[in-house]
Each structure stands twice: as structure tokens, then as C-alpha cells.
Design a protein around this motif. Structure first.
Motif, PDB file in Angstrom:
ATOM      1  N   SER A 166       0.556  -1.515  -0.255  1.00 28.69           N
ATOM      2  CA  SER A 166      -0.232   0.154   0.467  1.00 28.69           C
ATOM      3  C   SER A 166       0.626   1.441  -0.388  1.00 28.69           C
TER       4      SER A 166
ATOM      5  N   TYR B  75      -1.363  -0.420  18.095  1.00 24.36           N
ATOM      6  CA  TYR B  75      -1.758  -0.687  17.824  1.00 24.36           C
ATOM      7  C   TYR B  75      -3.449  -0.799  17.547  1.00 24.36           C
TER       8      TYR B  75
ATOM      9  N   LEU C 158      -6.027   1.052  14.525  1.00 24.33           N
ATOM     10  CA  LEU C 158      -6.305   0.742  13.882  1.00 24.33           C
ATOM     11  C   LEU C 158      -7.907   1.392  14.391  1.00 24.33           C
TER      12      LEU C 158
ATOM     13  N   CYS D 111     -10.582  -5.316  18.019  1.00 23.86           N
ATOM     14  CA  CYS D 111      -9.617  -5.700  16.734  1.00 23.86           C
ATOM     15  C   CYS D 111      -9.786  -7.098  17.741  1.00 23.86           C
TER      16      CYS D 111
ATOM     17  N   GLY E 250      -9.734  -1.035   1.629  1.00 17.05           N
ATOM     18  CA  GLY E 250      -9.029  -0.033   2.464  1.00 17.05           C
ATOM     19  C   GLY E 250      -8.257   0.198   2.464  1.00 17.05           C
ATOM     20  N   PHE E 251      -7.625   1.366   3.514  1.00 17.68           N
ATOM     21  CA  PHE E 251      -6.845   1.819   3.808  1.00 17.68           C
ATOM     22  C   PHE E 251      -6.177   3.244   2.506  1.00 17.68           C
TER      23      PHE E 251
ATOM     24  N   TRP F 101     -12.270   3.829   4.139  1.00 16.42           N
ATOM     25  CA  TRP F 101     -12.889   2.683   3.453  1.00 16.42           C
ATOM     26  C   TRP F 101     -13.343   2.316   2.972  1.00 16.42           C
TER      27      TRP F 101
ATOM     28  N   MET G  57      -9.946  -6.566   6.944  1.00 16.94           N
ATOM     29  CA  MET G  57      -8.846  -6.513   6.830  1.00 16.94           C
ATOM     30  C   MET G  57      -7.405  -7.324   6.195  1.00 16.94           C
TER      31      MET G  57
ATOM     32  N   ILE H 175      -3.378  -3.484   4.712  1.00 13.93           N
ATOM     33  CA  ILE H 175      -3.665  -3.201   6.280  1.00 13.93           C
ATOM     34  C   ILE H 175      -1.396  -3.234   6.659  1.00 13.93           C
TER      35      ILE H 175
ATOM     36  N   GLY I 104       1.843  -2.846  11.576  1.00 11.45           N
ATOM     37  CA  GLY I 104       0.646  -1.992  10.756  1.00 11.45           C
ATOM     38  C   GLY I 104       0.377  -0.643  11.444  1.00 11.45           C
TER      39      GLY I 104
ATOM     40  N   LEU J  66      -0.004   3.043   8.824  1.00 13.50           N
ATOM     41  CA  LEU J  66      -0.844   3.438   9.446  1.00 13.50           C
ATOM     42  C   LEU J  66      -0.718   5.175   9.578  1.00 13.50           C
TER      43      LEU J  66
END
Ligand code: PMP
Length: 443
Positions: free
Chosen positions: A72, A106, A110, A121, A262-263, A271, A285, A289, A327, A331
């Protein structure tokens, strides 16, 4: 003259490892034949940086598929690498039986990216595991069994998620879909309705599935926000809103599979489900991610999350310090580098370029997508829409020769999938378009 890759100030390390033929030989001998490779002449990749990949000879390619929509923020992003290296030196693994700050920090970071009550999560290592768990939670929380998925979807390759997936090519000849029903998915190119306002009509198909195939009550509904493996199929406005209403009225929960969307990838929203104006009950996800680290997650409400405490559920690696640190860095990079906005801009640039190519080449039946989740569907005839699988393969091979790595997909294998790392530049996009032009001309 062939199009030229944009300049890039980076020298890959000289490669001194096993030769390509030897790698192929060992792979053929010792790695499952279920593991396949792209391209007639397989490509060996030994290094990556940003939006580029390098083969063993040091040749650079524009990576327009991101390791299947997974890279990503760019290959070996310095901040992500530094975060992971630091954690690697300190502690790699204990599992969740002891406290460690990484998972806590995290999970909180998230959760902050999600709307509403979506604040708990559960970390896993793959998208299949995440969807498998989401389905379990849907069934436990509702006490219902039946799941509704969409035709042309992909949700995983484990035995249970294979049942959700709706492509014969990914289904093995074993029982796997017990309790899963597939509703007709919106498809404004090939579907029964092609109008932008057909969202509620397509959602109506779910009413029929519930009425004919279930006891009238369902556990849940799962959908990708844009169908990825299915060929970047974008739903008409209002589709998920209507679908969610119907499913909730039948007692089900709504699961958004954000593994690809996502992301920030859709550009306009963080999203994919937000592009449809809905808030799911469960979000899954993976891929983007972790930017390549085996990390995935199920994020849900406290009430639904509680179901997993009814018995013991355990995932050895899920959310371990390495995964959590990676992760969290991902972000942060998306935020710091404005990658969502870049996905919107580069996506618009590419889509406009594809539309021009569509005017030039009749083999292009439709161009579509959101942000950097794009598809170019090739057909033999625009009237009959007969899939042009051979032409698609030719273009795909030619693009590789010219230095661009694409994906392909769709049920008929006739859709070029363009889903690069979100850090691609305007020059990269122009290069990609020039290469595609050249490849289409020669196909
Ligand atoms: N959901 C979607 C939308 C996917 O595209 C994929 C993988 N292609 C999965 C789930 C499964 O993810 P994994 O391969 O990590 O199990």
C-alpha cells in the motif's frame, strides 16, 4: 521508441543468489504445484523500493499490482522498515498470553480510523482467516446460520471462505458452501440492470435469496466494497445501503470485506464502504493493512466481539509485536504522505487515460474503478461483450516486456487490474498509460 520509465534515484544491490532457472527448478520440485506464477517466461523479483521492483539483473519495473493489492505505501518504505527492524531487535514474538504495548497501541490506532462503534480488533495473519472469523461471529451473535454473499466475489481460499467465494475457478470439488447463498451482484456492464440508479434493484435480489433459500432469518451478509478479484467491479450508488437494510431486517449483520479497498485505496474515502454511505457491523482487512507483512484484522463492535469469548479462540501469531509495529507504521505513513489523496488523483488520471484508450481501441469494453483500484475489461466485440481473454493475456505480457507489471482477473480472465502502491507519481501514471497504449496497439 518504447516509453521510458521515470527517473528514480536508487541503485539495487547486485544480485548474487541462486539463478532464475535454479529457483524455478527447486520451486517446481519442492513447492506445491498449487503455487502458480504469472507470465509465460516467469519473472524473478529480488528487490523492491517504493513503486518499483527489480529483477535479478537489476532491471526496474513499475509495479502496478502491488503484490496483489498488498503493497500500500510502497516497497520497503524506510519508516516501515525502521519500525520493524527496531522491533525485530527487541522482541519478535510471545503471543497474546503476555502483555506487550505493540498490540495495544496498534489496536487503538486502527480503531480510531473506523466510524461508529467499530472499536474492537481481532488480529489474524490472512484475509481468509479474518473472513472466516467474521462469519463465525455473525453466526454466533445472531444465532442464525445462513450467510449471503455475492456472485463474482472473492473472500478467501480456506475451506469455509472458499464457500463464500463465488468463482468456479477458486472452488475445489469438495463440500464447502453449506449455509452460504450467493445473490446476484450489481454489474453495470454485464448485469441485468445497467443504470446508475439500479442499486436498489440489485439489492432486491437479496430479498429473493432470503425468501427462497433461508428460513427467513440470516446470520449475515458479506461483500467487498469494490469486487477485486472479480475485476474491479464498482457497485451503483445506494446498493449497499439497500442491501444492509434488507439483511438487517432479516436479523443479519453486515460484513464489509475491506481486504483490497481499505486504507485509502479508493481515494475518496479511507474505507471502501464509506463510498456507499454505510456503516458495517464487522469489517475485515488484510493485504494493504500490512504492506506485505502477514497481518489481517477483524474489527467489530464490543457487542459482537464478545461472542469470541464464549469459548477459547486463539491465533498464535495474530497481532504479534512485529505485525503490530508494521501495521501501525503503515497507518502513519498513509497519513503523513497523504496517500489517500494521491490515490484519488492518480486514480482519476489513470481512469481518464484509460477512457481515451477506450476511444482508440475497440477491444476495451469498459474502464472502471475507484481511486487506485482500477479495471480495464477487454472484449472481442462491444455488442456481444464476448470476453477477450487471449488479447488480455497478450497485453499483459507485452506490458511486462515494456516494464509495467499488471494484474488480471474477472471471472473470464479478461480484465486488466491496475492497483499499484499508493505512492505512484503522475509520471508513473503517464508511463503506465503509454505502455498500455503500445501494448494494445501490438495486441
Ligand atoms: N478478501 C478479498 C477481497 C481478497 O481479495 C482476498 C485475497 N485475494 C482475501 C479476502 C483473502 O485474503 P488472503 O489471501 O490473505 O487469505
Amino acid at each position: 521508441m518504447n516509453p521510458e520509465l521515470p527517473a528514480f534515484d536508487f541503485q539495487p544491490e547486485p544480485y548474487t543468489g541462486l539463478g532464475k532457472e535454479e529457483v524455478l527448478r527447486l520451486r517446481q520440485q519442492h513447492v506445491s504445484p498449487g503455487v502458480f506464477h504469472y507470465y509465460k517466461e516467469p519473472l524473478m523479483i529480488v528487490q523492491g523500493r517504493g513503486q518499483y521492483l527489480f529483477d535479478e539483473k537489476g532491471r526496474r519495473y513499475l509495479d502496478a499490482f502491488g503484490g496483489i493489492v498488498t503493497v500500500s505505501v510502497g516497497h520497503c518504505h524506510p519508516k516501515v522498515v525502521a519500525a520493524l527492524n527496531a522491533q525485530n531487535e527487541k522482541l519478535q514474538h510471545t503471543t497474546t498470553i503476555y502483555l506487550n504495548p505493540a498490540i495495544a497501541e496498534y489496536a487503538s490506532a486502527l480503531s480510531a480510523k473506523l466510524p461508529g462503534d467499530l472499536s474492537v480488533c481481532y488480529f489474524t495473519n490472512s484475509g481468509s482467516e479474518a473472513n472466516d472469523l467474521a462469519m463465525l461471529m455473525a453466526r454466533l451473535t445472531t444465532g442464525n446460520w445462513d450467510m449471503i454473499a455475492l456472485r463474482n466475489c472473492y473472500h478467501g481460499g480456506s475451506q469455509s471462505t472458499m464457500g463464500l467465494t463465488s468463482h468456479h475457478t477458486w472452488k475445489f470439488n469438495v463440500p464447502h458452501s453449506f449455509g452460504v447463498h450467493h445473490a446476484v451482484a450489481p454489474d453495470l456492464y454485464r448485469g441485468r440492470w445497467t443504470g446508475e440508479d439500479s442499486g436498489p434493484l440489485y439489492a432486491g435480489e437479496i430479498i429473493d435469496v432470503i425468501a427462497y433459500a433461508t428460513p427467513g432469518k440470516v446470520a449475515g451478509f458479506i461483500a467487498e466494497s469494490v469486487q477485486g478479484v472479480g475485476g474491479a467491479v464498482v457497485f451503483p450508488e445506494g446498493y449497499l445501503r439497500s442491501a444492509y437494510q434488507i439483511v438487517r431486517a432479516a436479523g443479519g449483520v453486515c460484513i464489509a470485506d475491506e481486504v483490497q479497498t481499505g486504507f485509502g485505496r479508493t481515494g475518496s474515502h479511507y474505507w471502501g464502504f464509506e463510498t456507499q454511505g454505510v456503516v458495517p457491523d464487522i469489517v475485515t482487512m488484510a493485504k494493504g493493512i500490512g504492506n506485505g507483512f502477514p497481518l489481517a484484522a477483524v474489527v467489530t463492535t464490543p457487542a459482537i466481539a464478545k461472542t469470541l469469548a464464549e469459548r477459547i479462540h486463539f491465533n498464535t501469531y495474530g497481532g504479534n509485536p512485529m505485525a503490530s509495529v508494521q501495521g501501525k507504521a503503515v497507518l502513519e505513513v498513509i497519513e503523513e504522505e497523504g496517500l489517500q489523496a494521491n490515490a484519488a488523483q492518480r486514480g482519476a488520471q489513470l481512469l481518464a487515460g484509460f477512457a481515451k484508450l477506450q476511444e482508440k481501441y475497440s477491444v476495451i469494453g469498459q474502464v472502471r474503478g475507484l481511486g487506485l483500484m482500477l479495471g480495464v475489461e477487454l472484449v472481442k466485440d462491444r455488442e456481444t461483450k464476448e470476453p477477450a481473454k487471449e488479447a488480455c493475456l497478450q497485453v499483459f505480457e507485452r506490458c511486462r516486456t515494456l516494464g509495467v507489471l499488471l494484474g488480471k482477473g474477472g471471472l473470464h480472465g479478461n480484465v486488466l487490474r491496475i492497483k499499484p502502491p499508493m505512492c505512484i507519481t503522475s509520471e508513473d501514471a503517464d508511463f503506465l498509460l503509454a505502455v498500455l497504449d503500445e501494448a494494445l496497439a501490438s495486441a
